[in-house]
Design a protein around this motif. Structure first.
Motif, PDB file in Angstrom:
ATOM      1  N   THR A  56     -51.142  -3.996   2.675  1.00  0.00           N
ATOM      2  CA  THR A  56     -51.442  -5.403   3.179  1.00  0.00           C
ATOM      3  C   THR A  56     -50.649  -6.259   2.712  1.00  0.00           C
ATOM      4  OG1 THR A  56     -53.218  -5.780   1.219  1.00  0.00           O
ATOM      5  CG2 THR A  56     -53.972  -4.742   3.441  1.00  0.00           C
ATOM      6  N   PRO A  57     -50.388  -7.485   3.228  1.00  0.00           N
ATOM      7  CA  PRO A  57     -49.116  -8.439   2.870  1.00  0.00           C
ATOM      8  C   PRO A  57     -49.612  -9.328   1.624  1.00  0.00           C
ATOM      9  CG  PRO A  57     -50.423  -9.307   4.663  1.00  0.00           C
ATOM     10  CD  PRO A  57     -50.879  -7.815   4.727  1.00  0.00           C
ATOM     11  N   ASN A  58     -48.573  -9.217   0.870  1.00  0.00           N
ATOM     12  CA  ASN A  58     -48.696  -9.929  -0.594  1.00  0.00           C
ATOM     13  C   ASN A  58     -47.992 -11.156  -0.670  1.00  0.00           C
ATOM     14  OD1 ASN A  58     -49.183 -10.744  -3.287  1.00  0.00           O
ATOM     15  ND2 ASN A  58     -47.874  -9.249  -3.991  1.00  0.00           N
ATOM     16  N   VAL A  59     -48.600 -12.384  -0.416  1.00  0.00           N
ATOM     17  CA  VAL A  59     -47.806 -13.796  -0.448  1.00  0.00           C
ATOM     18  C   VAL A  59     -47.314 -13.947  -1.828  1.00  0.00           C
ATOM     19  CG1 VAL A  59     -49.306 -14.570   1.506  1.00  0.00           C
ATOM     20  CG2 VAL A  59     -49.974 -15.180  -0.927  1.00  0.00           C
ATOM     21  N   GLY A  60     -47.868 -13.501  -2.801  1.00  0.00           N
ATOM     22  CA  GLY A  60     -46.887 -13.826  -4.045  1.00  0.00           C
ATOM     23  C   GLY A  60     -48.293 -14.036  -5.100  1.00  0.00           C
ATOM     24  N   PHE A  61     -47.805 -14.496  -6.092  1.00  0.00           N
ATOM     25  CA  PHE A  61     -49.006 -14.647  -7.658  1.00  0.00           C
ATOM     26  C   PHE A  61     -48.517 -16.026  -7.936  1.00  0.00           C
ATOM     27  CE2 PHE A  61     -47.909 -10.049  -7.354  1.00  0.00           C
ATOM     28  CZ  PHE A  61     -49.250  -9.652  -7.053  1.00  0.00           C
ATOM     29  N   PHE A  62     -49.260 -16.842  -7.206  1.00  0.00           N
ATOM     30  CA  PHE A  62     -49.116 -18.637  -7.690  1.00  0.00           C
ATOM     31  C   PHE A  62     -50.636 -19.073  -7.645  1.00  0.00           C
ATOM     32  CE2 PHE A  62     -47.419 -17.662  -3.635  1.00  0.00           C
ATOM     33  CZ  PHE A  62     -48.122 -18.403  -3.001  1.00  0.00           C
ATOM     34  N   GLY A  63     -50.415 -20.270  -8.126  1.00  0.00           N
ATOM     35  CA  GLY A  63     -51.756 -21.086  -8.010  1.00  0.00           C
ATOM     36  C   GLY A  63     -52.012 -21.532  -6.349  1.00  0.00           C
ATOM     37  N   GLY A  64     -53.139 -21.392  -6.048  1.00  0.00           N
ATOM     38  CA  GLY A  64     -53.325 -21.749  -4.453  1.00  0.00           C
ATOM     39  C   GLY A  64     -52.848 -20.849  -3.495  1.00  0.00           C
ATOM     40  N   ARG A  65     -52.749 -19.493  -3.923  1.00  0.00           N
ATOM     41  CA  ARG A  65     -52.249 -18.521  -2.976  1.00  0.00           C
ATOM     42  C   ARG A  65     -53.004 -18.367  -1.688  1.00  0.00           C
ATOM     43  NH1 ARG A  65     -53.683 -13.138  -3.529  1.00  0.00           N
ATOM     44  NH2 ARG A  65     -51.324 -12.448  -3.345  1.00  0.00           N
ATOM     45  N   GLU A  66     -54.184 -18.637  -1.797  1.00  0.00           N
ATOM     46  CA  GLU A  66     -55.230 -18.586  -0.737  1.00  0.00           C
ATOM     47  C   GLU A  66     -54.587 -19.656   0.247  1.00  0.00           C
ATOM     48  OE1 GLU A  66     -56.987 -21.641  -3.356  1.00  0.00           O
ATOM     49  OE2 GLU A  66     -55.792 -19.476  -3.639  1.00  0.00           O
ATOM     50  N   LEU A  67     -53.999 -20.608  -0.075  1.00  0.00           N
ATOM     51  CA  LEU A  67     -53.679 -21.511   1.027  1.00  0.00           C
ATOM     52  C   LEU A  67     -52.094 -21.106   1.813  1.00  0.00           C
ATOM     53  CD1 LEU A  67     -54.195 -24.735  -1.263  1.00  0.00           C
ATOM     54  CD2 LEU A  67     -55.632 -23.813   0.631  1.00  0.00           C
ATOM     55  N   ALA A  68     -51.479 -20.100   1.200  1.00  0.00           N
ATOM     56  CA  ALA A  68     -50.273 -19.492   1.813  1.00  0.00           C
ATOM     57  C   ALA A  68     -50.633 -18.701   3.144  1.00  0.00           C
ATOM     58  CB  ALA A  68     -49.559 -18.861   0.765  1.00  0.00           C
ATOM     59  N   THR A  69     -49.622 -18.622   3.890  1.00  0.00           N
ATOM     60  CA  THR A  69     -49.621 -17.907   5.048  1.00  0.00           C
ATOM     61  C   THR A  69     -48.918 -16.700   4.971  1.00  0.00           C
ATOM     62  OG1 THR A  69     -49.660 -19.810   6.498  1.00  0.00           O
ATOM     63  CG2 THR A  69     -49.025 -17.855   7.502  1.00  0.00           C
ATOM     64  N   SER A  70     -49.046 -15.577   5.300  1.00  0.00           N
ATOM     65  CA  SER A  70     -48.160 -14.259   5.091  1.00  0.00           C
ATOM     66  C   SER A  70     -47.110 -14.240   6.334  1.00  0.00           C
ATOM     67  CB  SER A  70     -49.248 -13.047   5.336  1.00  0.00           C
ATOM     68  OG  SER A  70     -49.554 -12.759   6.622  1.00  0.00           O
ATOM     69  N   THR A  83     -43.459 -31.211   0.009  1.00  0.00           N
ATOM     70  CA  THR A  83     -44.581 -31.430   0.787  1.00  0.00           C
ATOM     71  C   THR A  83     -44.091 -30.891   2.193  1.00  0.00           C
ATOM     72  OG1 THR A  83     -45.161 -33.500  -0.594  1.00  0.00           O
ATOM     73  CG2 THR A  83     -46.078 -33.234   1.703  1.00  0.00           C
ATOM     74  N   VAL A  84     -44.840 -29.932   2.697  1.00  0.00           N
ATOM     75  CA  VAL A  84     -44.608 -29.009   3.527  1.00  0.00           C
ATOM     76  C   VAL A  84     -46.009 -29.038   4.607  1.00  0.00           C
ATOM     77  CG1 VAL A  84     -42.404 -28.060   2.681  1.00  0.00           C
ATOM     78  CG2 VAL A  84     -44.830 -27.009   2.672  1.00  0.00           C
ATOM     79  N   ASP A  85     -45.642 -28.609   5.752  1.00  0.00           N
ATOM     80  CA  ASP A  85     -46.931 -28.184   6.639  1.00  0.00           C
ATOM     81  C   ASP A  85     -47.377 -26.746   6.293  1.00  0.00           C
ATOM     82  OD1 ASP A  85     -46.793 -30.643   8.186  1.00  0.00           O
ATOM     83  OD2 ASP A  85     -44.842 -29.530   8.925  1.00  0.00           O
ATOM     84  N   GLN A  86     -46.581 -26.051   5.751  1.00  0.00           N
ATOM     85  CA  GLN A  86     -46.881 -24.310   5.694  1.00  0.00           C
ATOM     86  C   GLN A  86     -46.231 -23.837   4.344  1.00  0.00           C
ATOM     87  OE1 GLN A  86     -45.701 -21.948   9.235  1.00  0.00           O
ATOM     88  NE2 GLN A  86     -48.055 -21.532   9.234  1.00  0.00           N
ATOM     89  N   VAL A  87     -46.766 -23.129   3.766  1.00  0.00           N
ATOM     90  CA  VAL A  87     -46.056 -22.192   2.839  1.00  0.00           C
ATOM     91  C   VAL A  87     -46.037 -20.751   3.050  1.00  0.00           C
ATOM     92  CG1 VAL A  87     -46.114 -21.502   0.367  1.00  0.00           C
ATOM     93  CG2 VAL A  87     -46.275 -23.746   0.823  1.00  0.00           C
ATOM     94  N   VAL A  88     -45.319 -20.242   3.279  1.00  0.00           N
ATOM     95  CA  VAL A  88     -44.923 -18.546   3.688  1.00  0.00           C
ATOM     96  C   VAL A  88     -44.718 -17.524   2.466  1.00  0.00           C
ATOM     97  CG1 VAL A  88     -44.247 -16.929   5.157  1.00  0.00           C
ATOM     98  CG2 VAL A  88     -44.926 -19.282   6.377  1.00  0.00           C
ATOM     99  N   GLY A  89     -45.381 -16.767   2.067  1.00  0.00           N
ATOM    100  CA  GLY A  89     -44.912 -16.035   1.016  1.00  0.00           C
ATOM    101  C   GLY A  89     -44.670 -14.653   1.468  1.00  0.00           C
ATOM    102  N   ASP A  90     -43.673 -14.169   0.807  1.00  0.00           N
ATOM    103  CA  ASP A  90     -43.364 -12.664   0.870  1.00  0.00           C
ATOM    104  C   ASP A  90     -42.981 -12.073  -0.664  1.00  0.00           C
ATOM    105  OD1 ASP A  90     -42.599 -10.089   1.686  1.00  0.00           O
ATOM    106  OD2 ASP A  90     -40.277 -10.809   2.018  1.00  0.00           O
ATOM    107  N   CYS A  91     -44.026 -11.290  -0.919  1.00  0.00           N
ATOM    108  CA  CYS A  91     -43.922 -10.461  -2.197  1.00  0.00           C
ATOM    109  C   CYS A  91     -44.186  -9.072  -1.819  1.00  0.00           C
ATOM    110  CB  CYS A  91     -44.686 -11.062  -3.366  1.00  0.00           C
ATOM    111  SG  CYS A  91     -44.480 -10.413  -4.987  1.00  0.00           S
ATOM    112  N   GLY A  92     -43.737  -8.627  -0.773  1.00  0.00           N
ATOM    113  CA  GLY A  92     -43.927  -7.082  -0.525  1.00  0.00           C
ATOM    114  C   GLY A  92     -45.342  -6.951  -0.130  1.00  0.00           C
ATOM    115  N   THR A  93     -45.937  -5.759  -0.274  1.00  0.00           N
ATOM    116  CA  THR A  93     -47.395  -5.238   0.008  1.00  0.00           C
ATOM    117  C   THR A  93     -48.202  -4.920  -0.922  1.00  0.00           C
ATOM    118  OG1 THR A  93     -46.541  -3.138   0.607  1.00  0.00           O
ATOM    119  CG2 THR A  93     -46.741  -4.821   2.475  1.00  0.00           C
ATOM    120  N   LEU A  94     -49.363  -4.840  -0.766  1.00  0.00           N
ATOM    121  CA  LEU A  94     -50.363  -4.323  -1.937  1.00  0.00           C
ATOM    122  C   LEU A  94     -51.013  -3.018  -1.150  1.00  0.00           C
ATOM    123  CD1 LEU A  94     -52.117  -7.546  -3.053  1.00  0.00           C
ATOM    124  CD2 LEU A  94     -50.516  -6.536  -4.215  1.00  0.00           C
ATOM    125  N   ALA A  95     -50.940  -2.172  -2.048  1.00  0.00           N
ATOM    126  CA  ALA A  95     -51.374  -0.640  -1.630  1.00  0.00           C
ATOM    127  C   ALA A  95     -52.894  -0.819  -0.728  1.00  0.00           C
ATOM    128  CB  ALA A  95     -51.458   0.349  -2.758  1.00  0.00           C
TER     129      ALA A  95
END
Length: 508
Positions: A311-325, A429-441
């Protein structure tokens, strides 16, 4: 001829002696080498040169220059053929041109070979992303050249010609132009194909899967990405009965997403080929089948292979639930923002492709990476292709910087960044944050099936790596052996998933 070409080209030859300046001086070094070769081998030995038909480099040799050079050497009587390529491997972009991937059109350098062919009386060869026999036949029949080299096509399928001769065209595994083989060779590694894991491993992994001498078994494969499809193909060729369950309505897995990313469209050829193999081999493929443990057990399998991916992993940072994959962007499930921050923590093609898609859609895009550069896992020719696109689209690139947190700021997002070295912080300050840290098993099914399996999901990984299959009995009441492959283990690439599949299935 790389050294010789440096004497020809005004961009590399600034000499003021008898080897620089005039045309006659710049071709002198190459002629002296050819004369020395002829003195050694005689005139009954085939000698040729490989040269560009156009360096495609500002200040370098033009198409007209290259035709003149080709004519000169052909007229000396010292050579029997000229092999024409396009581009100049001076930098990443040049490498991506001279060894074209799916970034450039198939057979895109044929006009260069044609121009040389019209100017010389020696044979003209060309090997530059001609991947199918129909194109090769056309080029020879129309007099564009005399011989076609199809190196990468035969890396993808060494049985290519044999299959053509026997009327099995549909069984040819296509070269889709991922450039995986060339990228590896340029790093001094063996030439591996992205989706033919037997190539370069023929002493241990035969191109043709051997038929089992044992009892045919029922193999259930869960997941229809490249790993699962290769498992189903190999197990069927081995002589087993295979049922493949795929949750989506079509086969392909993450390759479908990858093919939606601008110039990487042809990558879908990998799973199109494997899908056609499913039909040809009579694999029982069940689409739109989201399987749980009970569903699998109901099929009474002897062997279960979970190829359930990640499953897509957006990364490990505060507020990661606000990021888009990246998956949401490439699939079209998320509406792209006008100003977008893309986090590249995987170093692969996904974040770069996603940035290209966003920028082509009109977004203002910045890529941030904690690495010293974006795409750190990519090699020369694919990196050159991506960087060309990113710069052409005006994508900003910020390296050595990590994403610390994302927070809401009105109806926008505020991203806090920090230098990897000084720790100095800044915000975007942006409209969207898109994260790519590979996938989680995605291994929930594997874990659920372990208690009922004969081996409790355990097998000897060292033995697998040595192309042996060693499966212990850990549960006397178990009724099947359980395996997992690909991203269900960890975030990797197509080749790794398919190698997992073949290592297991060729020994079942």
């Amino acid at each position: 001829t790389t050294l010789i070409e440096q004497f020809w080209s005004p961009i590399t030859n600034s000499r003021e002696d008898q080897y620089g300046g005039s045309f006659e001086n710049r071709v002198r070094f190459g002629r002296e080498i050819l004369e020395a070769i002829r003195a050694e081998v005689g005139h009954d030995y085939v000698v040729g040169i490989r040269m560009p038909g156009d360096e495609k480099l500002e200040g370098g040799l033009t198409k007209a220059d290259c035709v003149e050079i080709a004519r000169y050497y052909a007229d000396t009587g010292l050579i029997d053929f000229i092999s024409v390529v396009g581009g100049h491997a001076t930098d990443y972009k040049g490498g991506a041109t001279i060894w074209p991937t799916m970034w450039l059109p198939s057979a895109g350098h044929l006009p260069l070979a044609d121009a040389v062919k019209k100017a010389v009386k020696v044979a003209v060869f060309h090997a530059s992303r001609i991947t199918d026999a129909a194109t090769a036949v056309h080029a020879v029949r129309e007099g564009i050249l005399d011989m076609v080299g199809m190196t990468r096509a035969f890396i993808a399928d060494p049985e290519h010609i044999r299959k053509l001769e026997s009327g099995r065209d549909a069984e040819i595994r296509p070269c889709v132009g991922t450039g995986y083989c060339v990228d590896r060779v340029l790093k001094g590694q063996d030439a591996l194909c992205a989706h033919n894991v037997a190539t370069s491993r023929e002493t241990t992994i035969p191109q043709v899967v051997p038929t089992t001498k044992g009892q045919a078994k029922h193999v259930v494969v869960v997941g229809g990405g490249p790993g699962g499809l290769e498992a189903a193909r190999s197990a069927t060729l081995r002589g087993h009965r295979v049922t493949l369950l795929e949750a989506a309505s079509e086969l392909g897995g993450q390759v479908i997403l990858a093919s939606r990313a601008t110039w990487r469209r042809e990558i879908i050829g990998i799973t199109r080929f494997l899908s056609s193999e499913m039909a040809r081999l009579g694999v029982d493929v069940r689409l739109s089948s989201y399987a749980d443990a009970d569903d699998v057990l109901a099929l009474k399998p002897d062997i279960v292979i979970t190829a359930t991916g990640g499953t897509p992993n957006v990364g490990f940072f505060g507020g990661r639930e606000l990021a888009t994959s990246t998956w949401d962007i490439l699939s079209g499930q998320a509406t792209p923002g006008r100003e977008v921050l893309v986090l590249d923590e995987s170093g692969g093609p996904v974040s770069l492709s996603t940035a290209e898609v966003l920028a082509k859609g009109g977004a203002k895009v910045e890529i941030v990476t904690p690495d010293r550069a974006v795409g750190m896992e990519l090699s020369d020719i694919n990196l050159g292709a991506h960087m060309n696109e990113l710069h052409a689209l005006g994508v900003a690139i910020t390296s050595d910087t990590k994403l610390v947190s994302v927070a809401r700021s009105g109806n926008r997002l505020e991203a806090t960044l920090a230098s990897m070295y000084s720790g100095k912080r800044q915000t975007r300050t942006v409209d969207q944050v898109v994260g790519d840290c590979g996938t989680l098993a995605n291994d929930e099914l594997y874990e659920a099936l372990k208690p009922a399996s004969r081996n409790r999901g355990e097998y000897d990984l060292r033995a697998i790596s040595e192309l042996r299959l060693s499966v212990p009995e850990r549960n006397a009441t178990g009724t099947f052996d359980l395996f997992k492959i690909g991203d269900a283990w960890a975030s990797r690439n197509i080749h790794a998933a398919m190698l997992d599949a073949r290592r297991i299935c060729q020994n079942l």
